[in-house]
Motif scaffolding. Structure first.
Motif: not given
Length: 169
Positions: A61-68, A88-99, A131-140
């Protein structure tokens, strides 16, 4: 361009907050630190598998958010192409960081209450559900391209619609 600038600034603020929280969590580990002479300063739960999960998730989470955040800082140079690439780079990394931050929270909380089995199981069940609900919202939101396939749009529309109905908004 102004619309993109607002998105970049908002996402940069939230990525910085996630990086701050995960940084603080790495120094305030669950269970604290040993104060004995032989293991002075070593985490008390170092050999616990849940602690390993906490460390991995918190680090990712730390590394993903820093890169984003760094990508979004570059986006503030003003070039529209750079802004779009950074988003386009930051959004998926931000999703990974939140998850991963959520998973680190689940692991840390489980570590602190696992001596009481029913409470540990309840914490895990609640954490996995949310976490499953978060992923359902974040993936799209984090998928950079929406395929032209109507099935994907159909499925993602109704999943988000069900989440909105479930929350009552």
């Amino acid at each position: 361009m102004e619309n993109y600038k607002e998105k970049v600034n908002t996402l940069l603020l939230v990525c910085t907050l996630v990086a701050t929280v995960t940084f603080a969590a790495s120094y305030t580990v669950p269970g604290g630190y040993n104060s004995s002479d032989t293991d002075l300063g070593i985490a008390t739960m170092l050999r616990d598998k849940g602690f390993h999960m906490f460390v991995f998730c918190d680090s990712i989470a730390m590394y993903s958010s820093v890169i984003a955040a760094v990508a979004l800082i570059w986006a503030q140079l003003g070039d529209l192409t750079l802004v779009i690439i950074a988003l386009k780079l930051a959004m998926p990394l931000f999703g990974v960081a939140l998850s991963m931050m959520s998973m680190a929270f689940i692991a840390g909380l489980f570590l602190t209450v696992n001596k009481l089995p029913w409470l540990g199981i309840a914490v895990l069940e609640m954490g996995i559900t949310f976490l499953a609900m978060l992923l359902v919202i974040l993936i799209p939101l984090c998928i950079p391209y929406t395929p032209s396939n109507g099935i994907y749009r159909y499925i993602s529309y109704y999943v988000i619609y069900l989440v909105i109905l479930a929350t009552g908004n």
